[in-house]
Design an enzyme around this catalytic site. Structure first.
Site, PDB file in Angstrom:
ATOM      1  N   SER A 112       0.795  -1.214   0.083  1.00  0.00           N
ATOM      2  CA  SER A 112      -0.007   0.101   0.021  1.00  0.00           C
ATOM      3  C   SER A 112       0.906   1.278  -0.014  1.00  0.00           C
ATOM      4  CB  SER A 112      -0.860  -0.155   1.154  1.00  0.00           C
ATOM      5  OG  SER A 112      -0.232   0.295   2.345  1.00  0.00           O
ATOM      6  N   LYS A 113       0.302   2.212  -0.199  1.00  0.00           N
ATOM      7  CA  LYS A 113       0.938   3.785  -0.131  1.00  0.00           C
ATOM      8  C   LYS A 113       2.159   3.929   0.887  1.00  0.00           C
ATOM      9  CE  LYS A 113      -1.914   6.698  -2.547  1.00  0.00           C
ATOM     10  NZ  LYS A 113      -3.428   6.857  -2.722  1.00  0.00           N
ATOM     11  N   ARG A 114       1.763   3.332   2.067  1.00  0.00           N
ATOM     12  CA  ARG A 114       2.782   3.659   3.089  1.00  0.00           C
ATOM     13  C   ARG A 114       3.835   2.899   2.693  1.00  0.00           C
ATOM     14  NH1 ARG A 114       3.076  -0.522   6.650  1.00  0.00           N
ATOM     15  NH2 ARG A 114       1.430  -2.166   6.408  1.00  0.00           N
TER      16      ARG A 114
END
Ligand code: GLU
Length: 479
Positions: A253-255
């Site tokens: 995911s984006k993180r």
């Protein structure tokens, strides 16, 4: 395979295309192309609050960029359209009616708040949260009363006790017990079909033969099979591939960093490298081959080789592949791809178009990892971008180095020849005059000419710079 497979990619346009979804698209596309079948694009845009037209346009653009062409779908003809769910609402309505007529669904008048309260109570009493079936047996009068209150019903599918089993092409036999599942919504109270309902109708009507998708859809597949049974439709064959994970083994995911195709494009990755990497991720090709063109992947693709466990995204490996693809790119082609990156950094169009610039790119291309890297590698050829690095300054802070640089400049001042011969002559002269050899000889000259202490072959750098540009730098340093 008896008949040609019909594969589909069915994204919801609720965000930028994630590498995980792009990989799903790639697997379906490779399977279709390998078997000479069709690849269909269907837009699942029934969640009006989250779908946006701009995401759809970006999606078409991303698929185009990756070369994942579709045979049927938006912007293409096809005999099974429309290919956007928002244009198929009548079809879903008719199918809902069929299930109503067969008493396989019922209207549910529970509000969001009531459902949430029910859920919380179940969790508190340590029961698995699922719909209680409260509206399943309402009488006509009870229904009327709720409608009078202004409640708009959703429609729920009546689960019948049964075992749902199917043979997953990646995971083998999969079994679910329907008793563990609550009656689920197939049409929302705003009249829009829920994903599991629309997908079954569309996959059936579009004659889809195989569904390859992420393992996060495994539990949906159980619901979908019940719907196939309720309609009397033959389900397609299913294959659920593993998901892409970050280094911490959580879903990517984006993180974790960049996740969308758009981000990778902007970072200067080539579509060939990205496609190759996604094809390798959690799968493999014959003889452990890792660098494969699109065509080679089509020939060698086999679903059986897809791994069941999660695949960890490794940007370093993607960078390694990207460097290979850049190196193998024809210089003319590479210049075209690099152009947008350079224009953005203020390089003039006329220069990028010139024959001289092709020589520059030809020289540095073996050192590039991404297209966005190019600026750092070519700055030395531009007066206004050339800077003496700290390391270069340090090297030149030395009498012997200074002698080398002076001798080199002296030779150039007094001699005329083709750049290559001039360079060879100058080096010979400096060696004789100063006694400097190897590093002592080349590094100071490189430091002045390029501002750096490492880089491409010095002779080539000199040839591209030319005598007068070289002298300008040497003289400005000596004075
Ligand atoms: N629209 C769904 C998604 O993007 C499709 C899933 C499927 O392939 O059935 O997750």
């Amino acid at each position: 395979m008896a008949s040609k497979p019909r594969m589909r990619f069915a994204p919801s346009p609720t965000g930028e295309l994630h590498v995980g979804n792009a990989r799903t698209a790639l697997f379906n596309w490779l399977f279709a192309r390998h078997h000479g079948g069709s690849f269909i694009l269907r837009i699942e845009d029934t969640d009006e609050s989250r779908s946006a037209l701009s995401y759809q346009m970006n999606l078409f653009n991303d698929l185009d960029w990756m070369g994942l062409d579709w045979d049927e779908g938006p912007q293409k003809n096809g005999s099974y359209g429309p290919y956007k769910q928002s244009e198929r609402l009548d079809i879903y309505k008719n199918h809902l009616q069929k299930l109503i007529d067969n008493d396989q669904v019922y209207p549910c008048y529970c509000s969001e708040d009531e459902l949430e309260e029910e859920r919380q109570n179940m969790i508190l009493s340590k029961r698995m949260p699922r719909y209680s079936g409260k509206c399943r047996n309402l009488t006509k009068d009870e229904k009327k009363l709720r409608e009078k209150e202004g409640r708009k019903p959703s429609y729920r599918f009546k689960i019948q006790s049964q075992t749902i089993d199917y043979k997953d092409l990646i995971r083998g036999l999969i079994k679910f017990e329907a008793d563990a599942i609550g009656d689920f919504i197939i049409v929302r109270s705003n009249g829009m079909p829920a994903y599991n309902f629309a997908v079954v109708i569309d996959d059936h009507l579009m004659n889809i033969s195989h569904v390859i998708r992420g393992e996060d859809h495994l539990s949906n597949t159980a619901l979908q099979i019940m719907l196939y049974r309720a309609f009397g439709f033959e389900p397609p064959l299913f294959a659920h591939h593993s998901l892409i994970l970050g280094k911490d083994r959580a879903k990517l995911s984006k993180r974790h960093g960049s996740v969308s195709i758009d981000e990778f494009r902007k970072k200067g990755f080539l579509p060939e490298a990205l496609i190759n990497y996604l094809g390798l991720l959690g799968s493999s090709f014959t003889d452990g081959r890792e660098v494969l063109s699109r065509e080679e992947m089509i020939v060698d693709f086999a679903l059986e080789r897809a791994s069941r466990s999660g695949a960890i995204f490794d940007e370093e490996k993607l960078r390694w592949l990207n460097a290979i693809y850049i190196r193998n790119c024809k210089t003319n082609d590479l210049v075209g791809r690099i152009k947008p990156f350079l224009e953005q950094s203020g390089f003039k169009k006329e220069i990028i178009k010139s024959e001289w610039f092709k020589k520059v790119i030809d020289l540095v291309k073996t050192d590039l990892i991404t297209l966005a890297d190019v600026e750092n590698h070519i700055n030395m050829f531009f007066d206004d971008k050339y800077i003496l690095s700290v390391e270069a300054k340090e090297i030149l802070h030395n009498d012997k180095a200074l002698k080398v640089v002076k001798a080199f400049a002296g030779y150039l001042n007094n001699n005329e020849a083709e750049p290559q011969n001039l360079y060879i002559g100058a080096i010979k002269y400096v060696r004789e005059k100063t006694g400097a050899k190897s590093k002592e000889l080349f590094v100071p000259i490189r430091a002045v000419l390029t501002g750096k202490i490492q880089g491409p072959e010095l002779e080539k750098v000199f040839t591209i710079l030319g005598k007068y540009e070289a002298l300008k730098r040497l003289n400005s340093f000596i004075v």
